[in-house]
Design an enzyme around this catalytic site. Structure first.
Site, PDB file in Angstrom:
ATOM      1  N   LYS A   1       0.813  -1.242   0.000  1.00 35.27           N
ATOM      2  CA  LYS A   1       0.000   0.000   0.000  1.00 35.27           C
ATOM      3  C   LYS A   1       0.838   1.279   0.000  1.00 35.27           C
ATOM      4  O   LYS A   1       0.469   2.258   0.646  1.00 35.27           O
ATOM      5  CB  LYS A   1      -0.933   0.029   1.220  1.00 35.27           C
ATOM      6  CG  LYS A   1      -1.786  -1.219   1.387  1.00 35.27           C
ATOM      7  CD  LYS A   1      -2.722  -1.069   2.575  1.00 35.27           C
ATOM      8  CE  LYS A   1      -3.017  -2.410   3.203  1.00 35.27           C
ATOM      9  NZ  LYS A   1      -3.948  -2.360   4.285  1.00 35.27           N
TER      10      LYS A   1
ATOM     11  N   ASP B   1      -7.556  -7.394  10.953  1.00 36.11           N
ATOM     12  CA  ASP B   1      -8.861  -6.728  10.842  1.00 36.11           C
ATOM     13  C   ASP B   1     -10.053  -7.694  10.805  1.00 36.11           C
ATOM     14  O   ASP B   1     -11.126  -7.351  11.300  1.00 36.11           O
ATOM     15  CB  ASP B   1      -8.910  -5.725   9.677  1.00 36.11           C
ATOM     16  CG  ASP B   1      -8.442  -6.315   8.357  1.00 36.11           C
ATOM     17  OD1 ASP B   1      -8.149  -7.516   8.309  1.00 36.11           O
ATOM     18  OD2 ASP B   1      -8.369  -5.569   7.368  1.00 36.11           O
TER      19      ASP B   1
END
Length: 470
Positions: free
Chosen positions: A155, A191
């Site tokens: 990312k 997550d």
């Protein structure tokens, strides 16, 4: 219309085909859990060291830190036992400047420690030493609940001196360099695990977490005796499946369409995350765009005339699919979107575009259902139950925003896992409240095992005293 259907045919997966997909994933789960087979498994099945779901006795104040992109969040969360509530007391978002994403790891963690310090100041919490849940959404190898080694940055991050190091240690070192506050025990949180745990306080039968947003992943509670890579036979552990990689070994070759192959070829990571590319938000719009182009080239849409915009990768956004499939305003939305894309359309074109969107999103929901059915069936068989009641905590924009996705997913899972009654709960802030919950459960378990050790010690002392008396 019949010519259009020919193209859409390959997106319609029969129940038998979905059962086959589910059975293949089941084999992959077992391979991923194996001590010697895991390194060559497409579905990685990572141990999370989260050994229980909430039991409702957790309580207290916790911090949560959520780093997964160009911003990170710090939160103060209070778990209230009497009300069975997890409250977000306050939170703050801090930006990470571009140059810091490419600087040194020390700089990055100093910045995080600085923002956390300012937040604690604003909350008057600097004098307290609170436990912290750390959601760090990058590929890591977890060694313990409080030890996680960064495998590689993704990312757009590339901070030096972090890959191969324990991120918990780097955070603690940065806090100690400041010396003006401290934190308690740290729990590293994936997550999906946060998604499961954020629903687990209210609903203690929540044992699966699932995300279908930009990407897709799921976790579930596995029996420790099947987790061959971690010592110990007793109890359970939450496994982060990393199911986005399902099919990376070619096992989904027969369900991939020519459009999926193009999406993969033109992506930044060809050959990787095959399953994710068929079902998640980052790719659905692109699959639709490629289909529309092909239909236009074959004179079946827009009178054979495309536009510059439609020919540009990424220009057909996944959110357009949700807007076009809206029950009441869908056709109006479609007209506006097609006009914005510079296309000349008629009424038939608009309906065809809607059919295309439906074929792509429906396939996504059904494939996702096949994967979820694998997990619920596994839990049921693991526990030797004829029937299983369980809850899935879900998050992600595709699940939340698409008008029919959740209905189609649920209906298909019911067909593929007929012996399971499944409740679906939309997660509330998995990376915040969920991360705090992981920390709260870890703290409860640590306390329980300390109490056990103490009581074992008492017995030994009593025996020694008795021997002395003899």
């Amino acid at each position: 219309m019949r010519a259009v259907q020919t193209y859409l045919e390959s997106f319609h997966l029969s129940l038998e085909k979905l059962q086959e997909v589910s059975a293949r994933l089941r084999k992959d789960l077992i391979r991923g859990l194996g001590k010697h087979s895991h390194h060559r498994a497409a579905v990685k099945m990572l141990p999370t060291f989260v050994r229980a779901t909430p039991d409702g006795t957790e309580k207290g104040d916790f911090l949560a830190l959520d780093l997964g992109g160009t911003n990170f969040r710090v939160l103060h969360v209070r778990v209230m036992e009497e009300e069975q509530k997890v409250l977000k007391m306050d939170s703050q978002i801090c930006a990470i400047p571009q140059e810091m994403m490419l600087g040194t790891g020390e700089q990055l963690f100093d910045h995080i420690a600085d923002c956390l310090g300012k937040f604690l100041d604003s909350q008057n919490l600097k004098e307290q030493t609170l436990p912290l849940g750390f959601t760090f959404s990058f590929p890591c190898e977890q060694k313990e609940i409080d030890k996680s080694i960064l495998i590689r940055w993704t990312k757009g991050f590339n901070c030096s001196g972090v890959e191969g190091r324990d991120v918990v240690q780097l955070l603690k070192e940065a806090i100690h360099r400041r010396g003006d506050y401290d934190i308690g025990s740290v729990a590293m949180v994936n997550d999906t695990v946060g998604t499961m745990m954020s629903c687990g306080y209210k609903d203690q039968s929540c044992e699966i977490g699932m995300i279908i947003g930009t990407g897709t992943n799921a976790c579930y509670m596995e029996e420790m005796k099947n987790v061959r890579r971690v010592e110990g036979e007793d109890g359970r552990m939450c496994i982060n499946t990393e199911w986005g990689g399902f099919g990376d070994d070619g096992s989904l070759r027969d369900v991939l369409t020519e459009f999926d192959l193009v999406v993969d070829r033109t992506s930044i990571n060809p050959g990787v995350h095959t399953f994710e590319k068929m079902i998640s938000g980052m790719y659905l719009g692109e699959i639709v765009r490629l289909l529309l182009l092909r239909l236009t080239d074959d004179q079946l849409l827009f009178g054979g005339r495309t536009s510059e915009t439609l020919r540009t990768p990424g220009k057909f956004q996944t959110k357009f699919i949700s807007e076009i499939e809206e029950e009441d305003d869908g056709l109006d939305n479609a007209q506006n979107i097609l006009t914005e894309l510079g296309l000349k359309w008629d009424e038939v074109d608009v309906r065809v575009v809607r059919l295309v969107c439906d074929a792509v999103s429906s396939r996504s929901a059904r494939l996702c259902a096949a994967a979820l059915a694998t997990l619920v069936n596994r839990i049921r068989v693991n526990r030797g139950r004829g029937h299983l009641k369980t809850t899935v905590g879900v998050d992600g924009t595709v699940y939340r925003k698409h008008p029919n996705f959740s209905e189609e997913l649920q209906a298909t899972v019911r067909l593929l896992a007929p012996d399971c009654s499944i409740t679906f709960r939309v997660s509330e802030d998995g990376s915040g409240k969920g991360a705090a919950m992981v920390t709260a459960v870890a703290q409860r378990l640590a306390l329980q095992s300390r109490l056990l050790e103490d009581s074992d010690g008492d017995e030994e002392e009593e025996e020694e005293e008795e021997e002395e008396d003899d």
